[in-house]
Design a protein around this motif. Structure first.
Motif, PDB file in Angstrom:
ATOM      1  N   ASP A   1      -9.831  13.034  -0.801  1.00 26.42           N
ATOM      2  CA  ASP A   1      -8.626  12.922   0.033  1.00 26.42           C
ATOM      3  C   ASP A   1      -7.803  11.695  -0.355  1.00 26.42           C
ATOM      4  OD1 ASP A   1      -9.355  15.121   1.576  1.00 26.42           O
ATOM      5  OD2 ASP A   1     -10.125  13.926   3.248  1.00 26.42           O
ATOM      6  N   ASN A   2      -8.497  10.590  -0.534  1.00 30.75           N
ATOM      7  CA  ASN A   2      -7.822   9.333  -0.872  1.00 30.75           C
ATOM      8  C   ASN A   2      -7.064   9.475  -2.196  1.00 30.75           C
ATOM      9  OD1 ASN A   2      -7.446   6.310  -0.796  1.00 30.75           O
ATOM     10  ND2 ASN A   2      -8.686   6.469  -2.640  1.00 30.75           N
ATOM     11  N   TYR A   3      -7.682  10.207  -3.119  1.00 31.89           N
ATOM     12  CA  TYR A   3      -7.034  10.447  -4.418  1.00 31.89           C
ATOM     13  C   TYR A   3      -5.788  11.314  -4.257  1.00 31.89           C
ATOM     14  CZ  TYR A   3      -6.588  11.717  -9.337  1.00 31.89           C
ATOM     15  OH  TYR A   3      -6.121  11.902 -10.610  1.00 31.89           O
ATOM     16  N   LEU A   4      -5.853  12.248  -3.309  1.00 29.22           N
ATOM     17  CA  LEU A   4      -4.815  13.289  -3.198  1.00 29.22           C
ATOM     18  C   LEU A   4      -3.726  12.973  -2.177  1.00 29.22           C
ATOM     19  CD1 LEU A   4      -6.939  16.569  -3.418  1.00 29.22           C
ATOM     20  CD2 LEU A   4      -5.336  15.676  -5.113  1.00 29.22           C
ATOM     21  N   ASP A   5      -3.547  11.711  -1.806  1.00 27.33           N
ATOM     22  CA  ASP A   5      -2.525  11.445  -0.784  1.00 27.33           C
ATOM     23  C   ASP A   5      -1.155  11.156  -1.383  1.00 27.33           C
ATOM     24  OD1 ASP A   5      -2.562   8.771  -1.459  1.00 27.33           O
ATOM     25  OD2 ASP A   5      -3.390   8.072   0.436  1.00 27.33           O
ATOM     26  N   GLY A   6      -0.959  11.577  -2.625  1.00 26.05           N
ATOM     27  CA  GLY A   6       0.382  11.539  -3.220  1.00 26.05           C
ATOM     28  C   GLY A   6       0.955  10.138  -3.361  1.00 26.05           C
ATOM     29  N   GLY A   7       0.068   9.165  -3.552  1.00 24.70           N
ATOM     30  CA  GLY A   7       0.538   7.789  -3.714  1.00 24.70           C
ATOM     31  C   GLY A   7       0.845   7.100  -2.397  1.00 24.70           C
ATOM     32  N   TYR A   8       0.612   7.801  -1.284  1.00 21.35           N
ATOM     33  CA  TYR A   8       0.913   7.271   0.046  1.00 21.35           C
ATOM     34  C   TYR A   8       0.324   5.860   0.236  1.00 21.35           C
ATOM     35  CZ  TYR A   8       2.007   8.403   5.031  1.00 21.35           C
ATOM     36  OH  TYR A   8       2.514   8.484   6.295  1.00 21.35           O
ATOM     37  N   HIS A   9      -0.912   5.682  -0.240  1.00 18.66           N
ATOM     38  CA  HIS A   9      -1.573   4.393   0.008  1.00 18.66           C
ATOM     39  C   HIS A   9      -1.280   3.348  -1.065  1.00 18.66           C
ATOM     40  CE1 HIS A   9      -4.666   6.208  -2.729  1.00 18.66           C
ATOM     41  NE2 HIS A   9      -4.991   4.978  -3.013  1.00 18.66           N
ATOM     42  N   VAL A  10      -0.647   3.775  -2.159  1.00 12.98           N
ATOM     43  CA  VAL A  10      -0.518   2.864  -3.304  1.00 12.98           C
ATOM     44  C   VAL A  10       0.242   1.561  -2.977  1.00 12.98           C
ATOM     45  CG1 VAL A  10       0.395   2.639  -5.657  1.00 12.98           C
ATOM     46  CG2 VAL A  10      -0.912   4.669  -5.022  1.00 12.98           C
ATOM     47  N   PRO A  11       1.429   1.614  -2.321  1.00  9.97           N
ATOM     48  CA  PRO A  11       2.140   0.349  -2.048  1.00  9.97           C
ATOM     49  C   PRO A  11       1.383  -0.579  -1.097  1.00  9.97           C
ATOM     50  CG  PRO A  11       3.475   2.268  -1.419  1.00  9.97           C
ATOM     51  CD  PRO A  11       2.152   2.792  -1.857  1.00  9.97           C
ATOM     52  N   HIS A  12       0.507   0.014  -0.262  1.00 11.98           N
ATOM     53  CA  HIS A  12      -0.199  -0.784   0.737  1.00 11.98           C
ATOM     54  C   HIS A  12      -1.502  -1.354   0.199  1.00 11.98           C
ATOM     55  CE1 HIS A  12       2.734   0.937   3.437  1.00 11.98           C
ATOM     56  NE2 HIS A  12       2.426   2.117   2.928  1.00 11.98           N
ATOM     57  N   LEU A  13      -2.203  -0.518  -0.598  1.00  7.49           N
ATOM     58  CA  LEU A  13      -3.560  -0.884  -1.001  1.00  7.49           C
ATOM     59  C   LEU A  13      -3.635  -1.431  -2.430  1.00  7.49           C
ATOM     60  CD1 LEU A  13      -6.163  -0.617   0.600  1.00  7.49           C
ATOM     61  CD2 LEU A  13      -6.574   1.577  -0.512  1.00  7.49           C
ATOM     62  N   HIS A  14      -2.766  -0.925  -3.302  1.00  5.10           N
ATOM     63  CA  HIS A  14      -2.836  -1.300  -4.722  1.00  5.10           C
ATOM     64  C   HIS A  14      -1.529  -1.966  -5.148  1.00  5.10           C
ATOM     65  CE1 HIS A  14      -6.290   1.339  -4.723  1.00  5.10           C
ATOM     66  NE2 HIS A  14      -5.586   2.448  -4.661  1.00  5.10           N
ATOM     67  N   LYS A  15      -1.325  -3.213  -4.746  1.00  2.73           N
ATOM     68  CA  LYS A  15      -0.041  -3.892  -5.017  1.00  2.73           C
ATOM     69  C   LYS A  15       0.230  -4.022  -6.520  1.00  2.73           C
ATOM     70  CE  LYS A  15       1.090  -5.564  -0.612  1.00  2.73           C
ATOM     71  NZ  LYS A  15       0.254  -4.701   0.162  1.00  2.73           N
ATOM     72  N   ALA A  16      -0.792  -4.360  -7.296  1.00  5.72           N
ATOM     73  CA  ALA A  16      -0.581  -4.560  -8.737  1.00  5.72           C
ATOM     74  C   ALA A  16      -0.230  -3.234  -9.413  1.00  5.72           C
ATOM     75  CB  ALA A  16      -1.822  -5.170  -9.376  1.00  5.72           C
ATOM     76  N   LEU A  17      -0.985  -2.183  -9.089  1.00  5.24           N
ATOM     77  CA  LEU A  17      -0.708  -0.867  -9.676  1.00  5.24           C
ATOM     78  C   LEU A  17       0.685  -0.394  -9.260  1.00  5.24           C
ATOM     79  CD1 LEU A  17      -1.599   1.735 -11.157  1.00  5.24           C
ATOM     80  CD2 LEU A  17      -2.638   2.506  -9.014  1.00  5.24           C
ATOM     81  N   ASN A  18       1.015  -0.630  -8.011  1.00  2.00           N
ATOM     82  CA  ASN A  18       2.314  -0.199  -7.486  1.00  2.00           C
ATOM     83  C   ASN A  18       3.473  -0.812  -8.265  1.00  2.00           C
ATOM     84  OD1 ASN A  18       3.847   1.246  -5.442  1.00  2.00           O
ATOM     85  ND2 ASN A  18       4.437  -0.783  -4.700  1.00  2.00           N
ATOM     86  N   SER A  19       3.252  -2.021  -8.803  1.00  2.00           N
ATOM     87  CA  SER A  19       4.341  -2.717  -9.492  1.00  2.00           C
ATOM     88  C   SER A  19       4.754  -1.998 -10.781  1.00  2.00           C
ATOM     89  CB  SER A  19       3.950  -4.171  -9.787  1.00  2.00           C
ATOM     90  OG  SER A  19       2.941  -4.213 -10.783  1.00  2.00           O
ATOM     91  N   VAL A  20       3.875  -1.175 -11.365  1.00  2.00           N
ATOM     92  CA  VAL A  20       4.251  -0.479 -12.614  1.00  2.00           C
ATOM     93  C   VAL A  20       4.633   0.988 -12.363  1.00  2.00           C
ATOM     94  CG1 VAL A  20       2.906  -2.014 -14.105  1.00  2.00           C
ATOM     95  CG2 VAL A  20       1.853   0.108 -13.241  1.00  2.00           C
ATOM     96  N   LEU A  21       4.544   1.452 -11.120  1.00  4.90           N
ATOM     97  CA  LEU A  21       4.918   2.841 -10.804  1.00  4.90           C
ATOM     98  C   LEU A  21       6.255   2.865 -10.078  1.00  4.90           C
ATOM     99  CD1 LEU A  21       1.537   4.255  -9.421  1.00  4.90           C
ATOM    100  CD2 LEU A  21       2.422   4.413 -11.750  1.00  4.90           C
TER     101      LEU A  21
END
Ligand code: FES
Ligand SMILES: [Fe+2]
Length: 368
Positions: free
Chosen positions: A202-222
């Protein structure tokens, strides 16, 4: 009184459109009866990744593992044919192959020394003279369906399963232009996580919903706003254009290219691609409250000169996963709470989860 398994399954409405849908109920993540039903009607019926093709390239090379609780072995024969068998001796049921991978001329049972050929046929049994009504030809290792796609070896415990290509559907065509044959296996990381396997998916399939909140570094390149989600057959592709960023040097050095591609194939396999990079995630249930996730990392260059860069790239992946693990374990605790029953889905972001839940529900209801 405890609800029957039929009642537990009926609490999910698999016909609701995404705008009206809820997640599968919390019970499905905590009830051992659901875990057992999944073992029988999901993991014993779908194509499951068991090896890489480079591990079983030449005759005698084998990989032994467990699928849905069944010991299995995949081995390349002297005739060049790849076969799979239950790794269970026909004498008294010991595991015949005891190494996770390797190469052998014969499959030799360590218990009483029965020998099987690479084609599974029983070749010899010490001290078996005088045994009556024993047909050696009927006592080979029991075969299992095996097929390959790209660099992956899959097995299916269901003898009536559709062929692998049909199971993968549109995914097969989609991968051709991505050129993953140019990538080579480099290393593996295994995580034991205190959550149901579906929480990780489920966490994988949330369409990036959690990315800006949980993965700040990864979010910076997307480019988060341009993130796309496409469902087809039994897979979901999430994809995002990439942007350059100074925020995190290790992330920008190792996550490059025009686009990030995140594929999920029902039920438990993910493939993540950046330029010159791939990692695969295999999510394996381990009881109802735990799972094991195997990450295999592949790179375009696996030479000694690139080893440092590749290790740095894996470290970036590990950091992202550590962030995911913490939240997945928190979710599992919440799913046990009397305060929670099911949750709604974001139409913009969570179409992948919706597909996953409907496919799972269909298999579980059919399996009853
Ligand atoms: S169990 Fe394999 S030889 Fe006896
Ligand atoms: Fe994540």
């Amino acid at each position: 009184m405890r609800s029957s398994i039929e009642q537990v399954l009926s609490t999910y409405d698999d016909r609701a459109p995404l705008s009206q849908a809820s997640t599968i109920p919390a019970t499905w993540y905590v009830d051992p009866r659901i875990a057992e039903l999944e073992r029988l009607s999901v993991f014993s019926k779908t194509w499951q990744l068991v090896a890489r093709t480079d591990q079983v390239q030449s005759s005698g090379q084998f990989v032994a593992t467990t699928v849905a609780g069944e010991p299995i072995v995949v081995v390349r024969g002297n005739d060049g044919i790849l076969r799979a068998f239950y790794n269970v001796c026909r004498h008294h049921a010991a595991a015949v192959v005891t190494q996770p991978c390797g190469q052998a001329a014969l499959l030799h049972c360590p218990y009483h020394g029965w020998n099987y050929g690479l084609d599974g046929s029983l070749k010899g049994m010490p001290e078996f003279e005088g045994v009556e009504n024993f047909d050696r030809a009927q006592n080979g290792l029991v075969p299992i369906l095996v097929e390959t796609w790209e660099c992956f070896v899959f097995i299916n415990l269901d003898n009536h399963a559709v062929p692998l290509a049909e199971f993968l559907g549109g995914l097969v065509k989609r991968f051709v232009p991505l050129g993953i044959t140019k990538l080579h296996y480099f290393d593996r990381r295994t995580y034991n996580i205190n959550c149901n396997w579906k929480v990780f998916v489920d966490n994988y399939l949330d369409g990036g919903y959690h990315v800006p909140h949980l993965h700040k570094a990864l979010n910076s390149v997307l480019e988060y706003k341009q993130y796309t989600i496409e469902n087809e057959d039994r897979y979901c592709l999430q994809s995002s254009p990439m942007v350059s960023s100074e925020m995190d040097a290790a992330t920008s050095a190792t996550r490059q290219g025009d686009r990030a591609w995140y594929f999920w194939q029902y039920p438990n396999f993910m493939i993540n691609l950046y330029q010159g990079y791939m990692d695969t995630n295999l999510v394996l249930p381990d009881g109802v409250d735990r799972c094991k996730v195997i990450f295999d990392f592949y790179f375009d260059d696996v030479s000694e000169a690139a080893a440092e860069r590749n290790r740095q790239s894996i470290a970036v992946g590990e950091r992202v996963n550590d962030e995911d693990v913490g939240i997945c374990e928190s979710v599992q605790r919440g799913l046990h709470s009397r305060a929670y029953g099911a949750g709604r889905l974001s139409v913009r972001r969570e179409a992948g989860e919706h597909l996953f839940h409907r496919l799972l529900s269909e298999d579980l209801k059919r399996g009853l």
